[in-house]
Scaffold this motif. Structure first.
Motif, PDB file in Angstrom:
ATOM      1  N   ALA A 101       0.807  -1.224   0.000  1.00 35.39           N
ATOM      2  CA  ALA A 101       0.000   0.000   0.000  1.00 35.39           C
ATOM      3  C   ALA A 101       0.838   1.271   0.000  1.00 35.39           C
ATOM      4  N   LEU A 102       2.117   1.179   0.360  1.00 32.63           N
ATOM      5  CA  LEU A 102       2.910   2.393   0.562  1.00 32.63           C
ATOM      6  C   LEU A 102       3.080   3.210  -0.714  1.00 32.63           C
ATOM      7  N   ALA A 137      12.388   3.602 -11.886  1.00 33.79           N
ATOM      8  CA  ALA A 137      12.573   3.609 -10.435  1.00 33.79           C
ATOM      9  C   ALA A 137      14.056   3.585 -10.096  1.00 33.79           C
ATOM     10  N   ALA A 138      14.803   2.784 -10.810  1.00 30.13           N
ATOM     11  CA  ALA A 138      16.244   2.721 -10.549  1.00 30.13           C
ATOM     12  C   ALA A 138      16.907   4.055 -10.865  1.00 30.13           C
ATOM     13  N   ARG A 139      16.508   4.667 -12.000  1.00 26.34           N
ATOM     14  CA  ARG A 139      17.106   5.964 -12.359  1.00 26.34           C
ATOM     15  C   ARG A 139      16.736   7.031 -11.353  1.00 26.34           C
ATOM     16  N   ALA A 140      15.443   7.038 -10.934  1.00 27.93           N
ATOM     17  CA  ALA A 140      15.012   8.048  -9.974  1.00 27.93           C
ATOM     18  C   ALA A 140      15.750   7.907  -8.662  1.00 27.93           C
ATOM     19  N   GLN A 204      10.252  15.414  -2.424  1.00 28.29           N
ATOM     20  CA  GLN A 204      10.250  14.591  -1.212  1.00 28.29           C
ATOM     21  C   GLN A 204       9.372  13.355  -1.354  1.00 28.29           C
ATOM     22  N   LEU A 205       8.161  13.534  -1.895  1.00 28.51           N
ATOM     23  CA  LEU A 205       7.238  12.411  -1.986  1.00 28.51           C
ATOM     24  C   LEU A 205       7.590  11.458  -3.115  1.00 28.51           C
ATOM     25  N   ARG A 211      11.334   4.728  -3.037  1.00 25.53           N
ATOM     26  CA  ARG A 211      11.791   3.763  -2.026  1.00 25.53           C
ATOM     27  C   ARG A 211      10.711   2.728  -1.728  1.00 25.53           C
ATOM     28  N   ALA A 212       9.431   3.179  -1.657  1.00 26.64           N
ATOM     29  CA  ALA A 212       8.346   2.232  -1.404  1.00 26.64           C
ATOM     30  C   ALA A 212       8.196   1.249  -2.565  1.00 26.64           C
TER      31      ALA A 212
END
Length: 397
Positions: A101-102, A137-140, A204-205, A211-212
């Motif tokens: 859910a995160l 996601a990996a790049r971010a 930030q989000l 990470r989630a």
């Protein structure tokens, strides 16, 4: 004249309805386990969440939904289930549901805050990022981790114009919940800081969301998840009921879940929730203390107990009617309460960022106040839904 609902947890309805035994619980758990396995198969067919496909999002949502229902039923009806087995699988399913859910929670929080900023300021704010795939996601994650700390701060505000971390309290008082539009703050100052406030929240989000996302990928590939999936697969074929569960009526246990909910609701400050605005909530949220707001915890507990009550009713009414129709408005109000409370906390956390410009801090302060107003409006809405439900369940002459 108000009419009484034919609720199987209602003693009056119980006189005319037949007993609902452990066999109904077993059938419900088998059905939810089957839904879990179907969602898992869809997840694998779509390549998992790293593929970024809509099917994988639906699969993750279905996994969470079935895991929550199994967990809730094991909690409410635990006297009818093997104790060791129940205590072993229940926390594992809760871990899985919470982990999955995160990412969605961070994405929805960012969308909520950026939409509120645009509504309040009338200025353009950063657009939402594209759904995360395995590569993006990996790049971010690499970009955000490798970016120097001083670069983030100097991008938000020039070094020659430092400002205190805490955001100033907006002077405009919100209108009573549900009676009109939100108050209009100083649009000039707010427009200046809205873009930078939105960029800060997006940064930030998005980092938290990345990470989630990585955590969910690791969880779904872990031996811990495979052990949970194996247990659910066994549950789909055999439910470990106790010896007397087949003849035990479920209604007293479901009624106990409803009573726990009613007791906690009775302890809520519903009179305060009916006031137009709760200034104490704003003062606490903008304080240096990053702890969760003390007023929110009882409402979050009510949301969890309401969910348990809904799932208990689903077991009793399995295959006959949508058991949560009556509870849907109250549940939606508590969902809005949670979302607004967490969004307000995110705005307050962003306002504590060192060396942000005064206009940015002001925009975050207005945004925080707006979300705390939404919290109060959600409490007021729940109060109305709950009182209406109580009145309809008690016959009047």
């Amino acid at each position: 004249m108000a009419t009484r609902h034919h609720d199987l947890t209602d003693p009056a309805a119980a006189e005319t309805a037949g007993p609902v035994t452990g066999e109904a619980l077993a059938g419900y758990l088998r059905a939810q386990a089957t839904e879990f396995l179907r969602a898992l198969r869809l997840h694998r067919e779509t390549g998992g969440p790293g593929n970024g496909a809509g099917g994988s999002v639906d699969a993750a949502r279905a996994l969470r939904r079935s895991a929550r229902r199994i967990t809730g039923s094991l909690h409410t009806y635990r006297p009818l289930l093997d104790a060791d087995w129940s205590e072993e699988i229940r926390p594992e399913l809760a871990w899985l549901s919470g982990t999955l859910a995160l990412e969605h929670a961070y994405e929805a929080r960012l969308e909520r805050l950026l939409t509120a900023l645009q509504r309040l300021s009338g200025a353009a704010v950063p657009t939402l990022p594209e759904p995360l795939t395995g590569a993006t996601a990996a790049r971010a994650g690499t970009t955000l981790k490798s970016r120097p700390a001083h670069t983030t701060r100097t991008t938000l505000a020039p070094p020659e114009a430092p400002a205190p971390a805490a955001a100033p309290t907006p002077t405009a008082a919100p209108a009573p919940p549900g009676t009109g539009p939100h108050p209009t703050p100083d649009r000039g100052n707010l427009t200046v800081g809205a873009a930078k406030a939105g960029a800060l929240l997006e940064r930030q989000l998005t980092l938290a969301r990345t990470r989630a996302h990585s955590t969910a990928l690791q969880a779904l590939g872990s031996s811990r998840f495979h052990a949970v999936a194996d247990k659910v697969a066994l549950l789909a074929s055999e439910v470990p009921l106790t010896a007397g569960a087949a003849t035990t009526d479920l209604r007293p246990l479901a009624a106990a879940a409803e009573e726990r909910l009613a007791d906690v609701v009775a302890a809520l400050p519903l009179v305060t929730a009916g006031h137009p605005y709760n200034a104490e909530a704003l003062v606490h949220g903008l304080s240096p203390d990053p702890a969760p707001h003390p007023q929110d915890a009882p409402w979050h507990q009510v949301r969890l107990l309401l969910r348990l009550h809904r799932y208990a009713r689903e077991v009793l009414h399995a295959g006959t009617e949508p058991a949560d129709v009556r509870l849907l408005p109250a549940g939606q109000a508590l969902d809005r309460h949670r979302d607004a409370a967490e969004a307000a906390a995110a705005a307050a956390q962003a306002a504590r960022t060192p060396r942000i410009a005064p206009a940015t801090a002001y925009a975050l302060g207005v945004l925080h106040a707006d979300q705390r107003h939404e919290v109060e409006a959600a409490r007021y809405a729940f109060q109305r839904c709950w009182q209406k439900d109580r009145q309809e369940r008690v016959p009047t002459s």
